[in-house]
Design a protein around this motif. Structure first.
Motif, mmCIF file in Angstrom:
data_model
loop_
_atom_site.group_PDB
_atom_site.id
_atom_site.type_symbol
_atom_site.label_atom_id
_atom_site.label_comp_id
_atom_site.label_asym_id
_atom_site.label_seq_id
_atom_site.Cartn_x
_atom_site.Cartn_y
_atom_site.Cartn_z
ATOM 1 N N ASN A 191 22.962 -4.878 62.145
ATOM 2 C CA ASN A 191 23.903 -3.779 62.285
ATOM 3 C C ASN A 191 25.280 -4.243 61.819
ATOM 4 O OD1 ASN A 191 22.126 -1.814 63.588
ATOM 5 N ND2 ASN A 191 22.115 -3.262 65.299
ATOM 6 N N TYR A 192 26.180 -3.298 61.639
ATOM 7 C CA TYR A 192 27.545 -3.649 61.262
ATOM 8 C C TYR A 192 28.501 -2.892 62.176
ATOM 9 C CZ TYR A 192 31.505 -4.908 58.403
ATOM 10 O OH TYR A 192 32.702 -5.434 57.954
ATOM 11 N N PRO A 193 29.332 -3.583 62.954
ATOM 12 C CA PRO A 193 29.463 -5.043 63.027
ATOM 13 C C PRO A 193 28.262 -5.683 63.727
ATOM 14 C CG PRO A 193 30.847 -3.994 64.677
ATOM 15 C CD PRO A 193 30.302 -2.881 63.839
ATOM 16 N N ASN A 194 28.082 -6.955 63.442
ATOM 17 C CA ASN A 194 26.901 -7.682 63.907
ATOM 18 C C ASN A 194 27.184 -8.294 65.283
ATOM 19 O OD1 ASN A 194 24.497 -9.002 64.110
ATOM 20 N ND2 ASN A 194 24.801 -10.352 62.371
ATOM 21 N N THR A 195 27.066 -7.466 66.330
ATOM 22 C CA THR A 195 27.398 -7.917 67.684
ATOM 23 C C THR A 195 26.182 -8.428 68.457
ATOM 24 O OG1 THR A 195 27.138 -5.640 68.478
ATOM 25 C CG2 THR A 195 29.361 -6.352 67.829
ATOM 26 N N ASP A 196 24.979 -8.246 67.902
ATOM 27 C CA ASP A 196 23.754 -8.687 68.579
ATOM 28 C C ASP A 196 22.878 -9.400 67.546
ATOM 29 O OD1 ASP A 196 21.522 -9.044 70.167
ATOM 30 O OD2 ASP A 196 20.900 -6.943 70.096
ATOM 31 N N PRO A 197 23.285 -10.613 67.127
ATOM 32 C CA PRO A 197 22.602 -11.263 66.010
ATOM 33 C C PRO A 197 21.147 -11.639 66.292
ATOM 34 C CG PRO A 197 24.156 -12.770 67.041
ATOM 35 C CD PRO A 197 24.408 -11.429 67.634
ATOM 36 N N THR A 198 20.748 -11.710 67.539
ATOM 37 C CA THR A 198 19.364 -12.077 67.843
ATOM 38 C C THR A 198 18.424 -10.888 67.718
ATOM 39 O OG1 THR A 198 20.077 -13.845 69.328
ATOM 40 C CG2 THR A 198 17.821 -13.049 69.583
ATOM 41 N N TYR A 199 18.759 -9.774 68.354
ATOM 42 C CA TYR A 199 17.835 -8.645 68.426
ATOM 43 C C TYR A 199 18.291 -7.424 67.632
ATOM 44 C CZ TYR A 199 15.619 -11.312 72.145
ATOM 45 O OH TYR A 199 14.994 -12.300 72.869
ATOM 46 N N GLU A 200 19.586 -7.340 67.282
ATOM 47 C CA GLU A 200 20.124 -6.198 66.538
ATOM 48 C C GLU A 200 19.718 -4.865 67.183
ATOM 49 O OE1 GLU A 200 22.290 -6.657 64.358
ATOM 50 O OE2 GLU A 200 21.995 -8.706 63.658
ATOM 51 N N GLY A 201 19.809 -4.829 68.536
ATOM 52 C CA GLY A 201 19.478 -3.600 69.230
ATOM 53 C C GLY A 201 18.016 -3.222 69.141
ATOM 54 N N GLY A 202 17.179 -4.190 68.825
ATOM 55 C CA GLY A 202 15.747 -3.932 68.730
ATOM 56 C C GLY A 202 15.228 -3.863 67.313
#
Length: 652
Positions: A191-202
């Protein structure tokens, strides 16, 4: 006599026998489905997979996205696949079967998502957890039998996690490790911005798992480190049993048994090689002369700034205007002298290329085919700067400038002289996103696919492509191919050597002693081809000595595979004998026991010393450069040719 030869030549053309000119392309029929994925099943068949889309070819009442292409007839037959194979991964199994893993959810016309896991228009099911198994069949098998068809039933056989664009790498016991990917479709998995680099919100899949299963899928820190540019991570099992893994700009050695990561230097010059930058990457030939040291070559891709890749929806740049990289790097992740690994700047490509693909040829050179000079893989209906599809200059393609001229890389040439396009023709068919290429048993290269479109699109600048081509490398300029007997069906890891006999008609212009001294035996695995990658591709040269016979033939004494299954994992390979750079036809053999298990190993038996001949036939029968058949030819030969002519003309 001349009339007989003209009749033969004419009828050969009528029967579809193509001239094999070194450096040339020949069109090779329709694949019926666009070849997003492709692999060699056996000596007769190539298997092809597409994403679920509106192909005209039908099977069981729905569009086909699977096919088998016959090497001899160059004709394809549709096969039924139930789940959506879009951007799956794949790998060989120890017994010669193949598996594909994952894909995308069910889709309908124009890529539309249905409300559930099935689309009634295209007849496809969600493929994100699917494990599909195929046992390749030959012309003598019953193709209507379930034994010859894809097994594709996620209710019976599936992964633990959804995986789209996952990496796959075979291990020493025949197990396959599956790494990362998306959980569903998108341009890049962030996602952008990349605030959840592990899961990207699923949306991102940061775990790895094994087939056959070794337990619960496990989080891999490297997927967080490389967030956004880690789809189809580049993976190479090393001689030690650790794995080289490269994505985004990061590189590690990974102990997959302990899930321990050992950082290696970052990729130089800011060049990304994984999808959608899609550089050409392969392991260099494993050879006895350097004790099978494993070196990986990375070429092309893109040095676009990270923010240009945007997010799941589309890039934040007009990618088709951005030049692809020409940078090449070598990495020996486990230097034999124990020094710290470093990237080594190699010769640049002759032109920048994204989505270029390496095929390791039997002579130990690397063929680079396909790709574009600008942009990236993937497709989109817009970018940050072009807000609608009707304004996109290449419809949905995010690349431009197809590169139709292949190039050949010689890893043993001095720096500064490793690349060449001399004598190589140019293809007129754009091979961009969703192209594929594999080595065939006759040592030519099958090239197919290209479809930078969400659904079948035949009128775009870079349309959905069904036409296959065969590229004939320069060694096809030779009028003589090695003739070999004694190839075994299976090879072991160490143990007793075996013998191959090379006939006296296998070489020209040199003596038998010279030919034997310049002969190698190689095992070639072209792998599972998709997205400018050949997963599992390896080229390993076996040790050999020789005994030259007085009749001009010679016997090769050949070692088994080195007793380290990490070098060449168990499963199918093509065995080639290469004489003075000219390969024989390849014979498919199985390395190892054919089972998923710890492979038995034993010390390699010593090879006998090489023995040359002291009394060879005259140049009229050994090392002869071929001559034309004239009117004064042997009457028996004339009678034979008349008979052949009658049979072939009858067929005409």
């Amino acid at each position: 006599m001349r009339l007989i030869l003209e009749w033969l030549a004419c009828c050969a053309l009528l029967n579809g026998v193509h001239a094999q000119t070194g450096g040339s392309f020949v069109q090779a029929g329709s694949t019926l489905v666009s070849a997003m994925m492709m692999f060699l099943g056996n000596g007769e068949k190539v298997y092809i997979l597409d994403k679920s889309e509106g192909n005209a070819a039908q099977v069981n009442g729905h569009p086909a996205w699977g096919a088998v292409w016959d090497i001899n007839t160059r004709q394809a037959t549709v096969m039924d696949v139930v789940t959506n194979t879009f951007c799956a991964s794949g790998m060989h199994l120890p017994n010669g079967s193949w598996a594909t893993f994952g894909g995308n959810d069910a889709v309908g016309i124009g890529g539309a998502s249905p409300s559930g896991n099935y689309d009634s228009v295209y007849g496809d099911y969600d493929g994100r957890k699917a494990i599909r198994i195929l046992n390749p069949c030959t012309d003598t098998d019953d193709f209507s039998s379930s034994q010859c068809q894809w097994f594709d039933n996620p209710a019976v056989l599936s992964m633990q996690e959804n995986r789209w664009y996952a990496a796959a790498e075979a291990l020493a016991d025949g197990t396959i490790v599956l790494i990362g990917g998306f959980t569903s479709g998108g341009y890049v998995n962030r996602n952008y911005p990349n605030t959840d680099p592990t899961y990207e919100g699923g949306g991102a899949q940061p775990t790895y798992e094994f087939y056959p299963s070794r337990g619960t899928a496990t989080l891999m820190q490297f997927m967080t480190t490389t967030s956004g540019l880690n789809s189809y991570a580049h993976t190479y099992l090393m001689p030690s049993g650790k794995m080289l893994v490269q994505a985004n700009l990061s590189t590690i050695l990974w102990d997959y048994t302990q899930n321990i990561e050992y950082p290696l230097p970052d990729m130089p010059n800011g060049v990304a090689r994984v999808y959608p930058a899609s550089g050409a990457v392969t392991m260099l030939p494993l050879v006895p002369s350097n004790n099978y040291t494993a070196t990986v070559l990375f070429c092309g891709g893109s040095d676009m700034p990270a923010d240009y890749y945007g997010n799941y929806s589309w890039p934040f740049y007009n990618t088709w205007t951005y030049p692809a990289s020409s940078d090449c790097q070598r990495l020996t992740a486990e230097p034999p002298d124990g020094s710290s690994p470093v990237y080594d700047q190699d010769d640049n490509l002759l032109q920048g290329r994204t989505m270029g693909q390496f095929i390791t040829l039997p002579d130990g050179t690397l063929l680079l085919v396909n790709g574009g000079s600008n942009g990236t893989a993937g497709y989109a209906n817009q970018t940050l700067y072009v807000p609608s599809l009707d304004q996109m200059p290449y419809y949905q393609s995010l690349a431009s400038g197809p590169v139709g001229t292949p190039a050949i890389y010689n890893p043993n040439a001095p720096k500064g002289s490793r690349w060449s396009t001399a004598g190589l023709s140019t293809s007129s068919i754009a091979r961009l996103y969703h192209s594929s290429a594999i080595l065939l048993p006759d040592a030519s290269v099958l090239i197919a696919g290209s479809n930078p479109n969400i659904d079948v699109t035949l009128n775009s600048p870079y349309p959905t492509t069904y036409t296959a081509e065969i590229f004939y490398p320069p060694y096809f300029s030779s009028s003589v191919r090695p003739q070999v007997s004694g190839v075994p069906n299976t090879l072991a890891y160490g143990g007793n050597y075996f013998d191959l006999t090379v006939s006296s008609s296998s070489y020209t212009g040199v003596t038998a002693n010279q030919a034997a001294a310049n002969t190698t035996v190689v095992l070639s695995r072209s792998g599972f081809s998709t997205h400018a990658m050949n997963m599992g591709q390896r080229h390993l040269q076996l040790n050999n000595t020789y005994t030259v016979n007085n009749d001009g033939s010679y016997v090769l004494h050949v070692s088994q595979v080195p007793p380290n299954p990490n070098l060449l994992t168990p499963g199918p390979v093509l065995l080639f004998v290469v004489v003075n750079g000219i390969p024989s036809n390849g014979t498919m053999v199985i390395v190892g026991t054919g089972q998923v298990e710890t492979q038995p190993t034993s010390a390699a038996s010593p090879l006998p010393p090489s023995v040359t001949a002291t009394a060879l036939p005259s140049s009229s029968s050994s090392g002869k450069t071929g001559g034309a058949v004239g009117l004064n030819a042997d009457p028996t030969l004339i009678s034979f040719l008349f008979g052949v002519a009658v049979m072939i003309l009858g067929a005409c």
